[in-house]
Design a protein around this motif. Structure first.
Motif, PDB file in Angstrom:
ATOM      1  N   PRO A 176       0.916  -1.425  -0.010  1.00 28.94           N
ATOM      2  CA  PRO A 176       0.090   0.023  -0.033  1.00 28.94           C
ATOM      3  C   PRO A 176       0.885   1.313  -0.041  1.00 28.94           C
ATOM      4  O   PRO A 176       1.985   1.332   0.488  1.00 28.94           O
ATOM      5  CB  PRO A 176      -0.742  -0.140   1.101  1.00 28.94           C
ATOM      6  CG  PRO A 176      -0.218  -1.107   2.170  1.00 28.94           C
ATOM      7  CD  PRO A 176       0.817  -2.038   1.103  1.00 28.94           C
ATOM      8  N   THR A 177       0.350   2.268  -0.732  1.00 29.38           N
ATOM      9  CA  THR A 177       1.123   3.620  -0.670  1.00 29.38           C
ATOM     10  C   THR A 177       0.181   4.714  -0.199  1.00 29.38           C
ATOM     11  O   THR A 177      -0.957   4.556  -0.316  1.00 29.38           O
ATOM     12  CB  THR A 177       1.706   3.847  -2.135  1.00 29.38           C
ATOM     13  OG1 THR A 177       0.703   3.899  -3.165  1.00 29.38           O
ATOM     14  CG2 THR A 177       2.722   2.841  -2.736  1.00 29.38           C
ATOM     15  N   PRO A 178       0.651   5.773   0.095  1.00 29.45           N
ATOM     16  CA  PRO A 178      -0.067   6.836   0.487  1.00 29.45           C
ATOM     17  C   PRO A 178      -0.849   7.301  -0.342  1.00 29.45           C
ATOM     18  O   PRO A 178      -1.967   7.716  -0.488  1.00 29.45           O
ATOM     19  CB  PRO A 178       0.987   8.020   0.979  1.00 29.45           C
ATOM     20  CG  PRO A 178       2.204   7.159   1.445  1.00 29.45           C
ATOM     21  CD  PRO A 178       2.150   6.059   0.607  1.00 29.45           C
ATOM     22  N   GLU A 179      -0.443   7.230  -1.860  1.00 24.80           N
ATOM     23  CA  GLU A 179      -1.118   7.862  -3.177  1.00 24.80           C
ATOM     24  C   GLU A 179      -2.366   7.036  -3.377  1.00 24.80           C
ATOM     25  O   GLU A 179      -3.550   7.548  -3.898  1.00 24.80           O
ATOM     26  CB  GLU A 179      -0.389   7.776  -4.493  1.00 24.80           C
ATOM     27  CG  GLU A 179       0.795   8.565  -4.393  1.00 24.80           C
ATOM     28  CD  GLU A 179       2.005   8.008  -4.144  1.00 24.80           C
ATOM     29  OE1 GLU A 179       3.074   8.642  -4.480  1.00 24.80           O
ATOM     30  OE2 GLU A 179       2.107   6.998  -3.396  1.00 24.80           O
ATOM     31  N   LEU A 180      -2.454   5.694  -2.686  1.00 24.28           N
ATOM     32  CA  LEU A 180      -3.657   5.244  -2.684  1.00 24.28           C
ATOM     33  C   LEU A 180      -4.707   5.781  -2.043  1.00 24.28           C
ATOM     34  O   LEU A 180      -5.966   5.600  -2.415  1.00 24.28           O
ATOM     35  CB  LEU A 180      -3.426   3.763  -2.104  1.00 24.28           C
ATOM     36  CG  LEU A 180      -4.251   2.432  -2.355  1.00 24.28           C
ATOM     37  CD1 LEU A 180      -4.154   2.036  -3.938  1.00 24.28           C
ATOM     38  CD2 LEU A 180      -3.705   1.210  -1.602  1.00 24.28           C
ATOM     39  N   PHE A 181      -4.786   6.552  -1.173  1.00 23.83           N
ATOM     40  CA  PHE A 181      -5.517   7.332  -0.297  1.00 23.83           C
ATOM     41  C   PHE A 181      -5.685   8.613  -0.706  1.00 23.83           C
ATOM     42  O   PHE A 181      -6.765   9.197  -0.445  1.00 23.83           O
ATOM     43  CB  PHE A 181      -5.358   7.079   1.126  1.00 23.83           C
ATOM     44  CG  PHE A 181      -5.354   5.391   1.605  1.00 23.83           C
ATOM     45  CD1 PHE A 181      -6.486   4.843   2.073  1.00 23.83           C
ATOM     46  CD2 PHE A 181      -4.286   4.914   1.491  1.00 23.83           C
ATOM     47  CE1 PHE A 181      -6.569   3.543   2.411  1.00 23.83           C
ATOM     48  CE2 PHE A 181      -4.286   3.406   2.195  1.00 23.83           C
ATOM     49  CZ  PHE A 181      -5.663   2.841   2.368  1.00 23.83           C
ATOM     50  N   GLU A 182      -4.546   9.273  -0.972  1.00 22.04           N
ATOM     51  CA  GLU A 182      -4.629  10.760  -0.802  1.00 22.04           C
ATOM     52  C   GLU A 182      -5.338  11.537  -1.631  1.00 22.04           C
ATOM     53  O   GLU A 182      -6.045  12.529  -1.576  1.00 22.04           O
ATOM     54  CB  GLU A 182      -2.971  11.209  -1.128  1.00 22.04           C
ATOM     55  CG  GLU A 182      -2.305  10.794   0.057  1.00 22.04           C
ATOM     56  CD  GLU A 182      -0.714  11.252  -0.250  1.00 22.04           C
ATOM     57  OE1 GLU A 182      -0.051  11.368   0.690  1.00 22.04           O
ATOM     58  OE2 GLU A 182      -0.411  11.413  -1.416  1.00 22.04           O
ATOM     59  N   VAL A 183      -5.911  10.887  -2.801  1.00 21.21           N
ATOM     60  CA  VAL A 183      -6.819  11.446  -3.861  1.00 21.21           C
ATOM     61  C   VAL A 183      -8.149  11.266  -3.609  1.00 21.21           C
ATOM     62  O   VAL A 183      -9.245  11.619  -4.423  1.00 21.21           O
ATOM     63  CB  VAL A 183      -6.299  11.052  -5.274  1.00 21.21           C
ATOM     64  CG1 VAL A 183      -4.849  11.615  -5.831  1.00 21.21           C
ATOM     65  CG2 VAL A 183      -6.308   9.458  -5.277  1.00 21.21           C
ATOM     66  N   ILE A 184      -8.569  10.260  -2.444  1.00 22.81           N
ATOM     67  CA  ILE A 184      -9.854   9.669  -2.275  1.00 22.81           C
ATOM     68  C   ILE A 184     -10.730  11.058  -2.105  1.00 22.81           C
ATOM     69  O   ILE A 184     -10.286  11.889  -0.989  1.00 22.81           O
ATOM     70  CB  ILE A 184      -9.952   8.780  -1.188  1.00 22.81           C
ATOM     71  CG1 ILE A 184      -9.326   7.598  -1.812  1.00 22.81           C
ATOM     72  CG2 ILE A 184     -11.456   8.570  -0.733  1.00 22.81           C
ATOM     73  CD1 ILE A 184      -9.373   6.486  -0.657  1.00 22.81           C
ATOM     74  N   PRO A 185     -11.723  11.615  -2.720  1.00 25.08           N
ATOM     75  CA  PRO A 185     -12.760  12.744  -2.377  1.00 25.08           C
ATOM     76  C   PRO A 185     -13.306  12.589  -1.014  1.00 25.08           C
ATOM     77  O   PRO A 185     -14.069  11.368  -0.865  1.00 25.08           O
ATOM     78  CB  PRO A 185     -13.495  13.122  -3.462  1.00 25.08           C
ATOM     79  CG  PRO A 185     -13.474  11.658  -4.289  1.00 25.08           C
ATOM     80  CD  PRO A 185     -12.347  10.773  -3.833  1.00 25.08           C
ATOM     81  N   VAL A 186     -13.087  13.399  -0.237  1.00 25.02           N
ATOM     82  CA  VAL A 186     -13.933  13.408   1.047  1.00 25.02           C
ATOM     83  C   VAL A 186     -15.054  14.502   1.270  1.00 25.02           C
ATOM     84  O   VAL A 186     -14.628  15.798   0.826  1.00 25.02           O
ATOM     85  CB  VAL A 186     -13.112  13.394   2.325  1.00 25.02           C
ATOM     86  CG1 VAL A 186     -13.718  13.393   3.698  1.00 25.02           C
ATOM     87  CG2 VAL A 186     -12.037  12.346   2.314  1.00 25.02           C
TER      88      VAL A 186
END
Length: 216
Positions: free
Chosen positions: A58-68
């Motif tokens: 897993p990498t941070p990029e996997l999560f960073e772009v998820i819209p919240v």
């Protein structure tokens, strides 16, 4: 999704320009460097979209772009939380403002990545995301998705080439004043060379990411 921007495959040959400046009004062939820069933007776009797809770790990029959805707005997760890769099977999301934690958790859960985030019982501002090893079936489906995205990128590159070669063809047919047919043929060859080179780069990106996904 990779949007297609019409302007990226449009090349102006200056034949319709009326200007006082004689030089500006002369027809021109596409600049192979300009063609290459446009194609490299497609490459960058593909690389960025691949970063949001899980590989062997897993990498941070996997999560960073998820819209919240937070603060009456929609923003990327990276604006609301720090992503910490705790172990290959466990990620922590440390929210800067604990009150946004439920929204961050819901966004990750609904992101289509088959994740089951949970609030940390001891720390209201932290979300724990278990990262189970994907099944062989899931990995095969991801590899298929990678192939489709690469094909879309190649189509964009081909459209850019076609837009440039349409102008070159006018030169080859002697329809661009002041442009020799030899120059037009030379530029056409250079553009084809650039297209081939970029196609090889896209294949390399796909191969590397596929190996990464299958190594999980």
């Amino acid at each position: 999704e990779m949007e297609h921007d019409e302007s990226e495959s449009t090349f102006d040959d200056n034949t319709n320009k009326e200007g006082n400046d004689e030089e500006d009004a002369l027809p021109t062939l596409p600049d192979p460097n300009d063609v290459k820069q446009r194609m490299l933007k497609v490459v960058t776009h593909l690389e960025n979209s691949f970063r949001a797809i899980r590989g062997s770790e897993p990498t941070p990029e996997l999560f960073e772009v998820i819209p919240v959805s937070a603060y009456d707005s929609t923003m990327p997760l990276s604006s609301l939380a720090q992503v910490v890769i705790s172990t290959p099977t466990r990620v922590l999301l440390n929210c800067f403002d604990p009150s946004t934690a439920p929204a961050v958790r819901d966004a990750v859960r609904d992101s289509g990545k088959n994740l089951n985030p949970m609030m940390d019982e001891n720390d209201k501002g932290t979300i724990v995301v278990p990262m189970p090893r994907p099944s062989a079936e899931t990995r095969a489906s991801v590899v298929k998705q990678l192939g489709k995205q690469t094909e879309v990128a190649k189509q964009r590159v081909r459209r850019i080439r076609r837009g440039a070669q349409d102008v070159v063809k006018k030169g080859k047919d002697g329809k661009l004043e002041g442009i020799s047919k030899d120059d037009a043929f030379r530029v056409g060859k250079e553009i084809d060379g650039v297209t081939e080179e970029v196609g090889g780069v896209l294949d390399g990106i796909l191969k590397k990411k596929t190996e990464d996904v299958m190594a999980i």
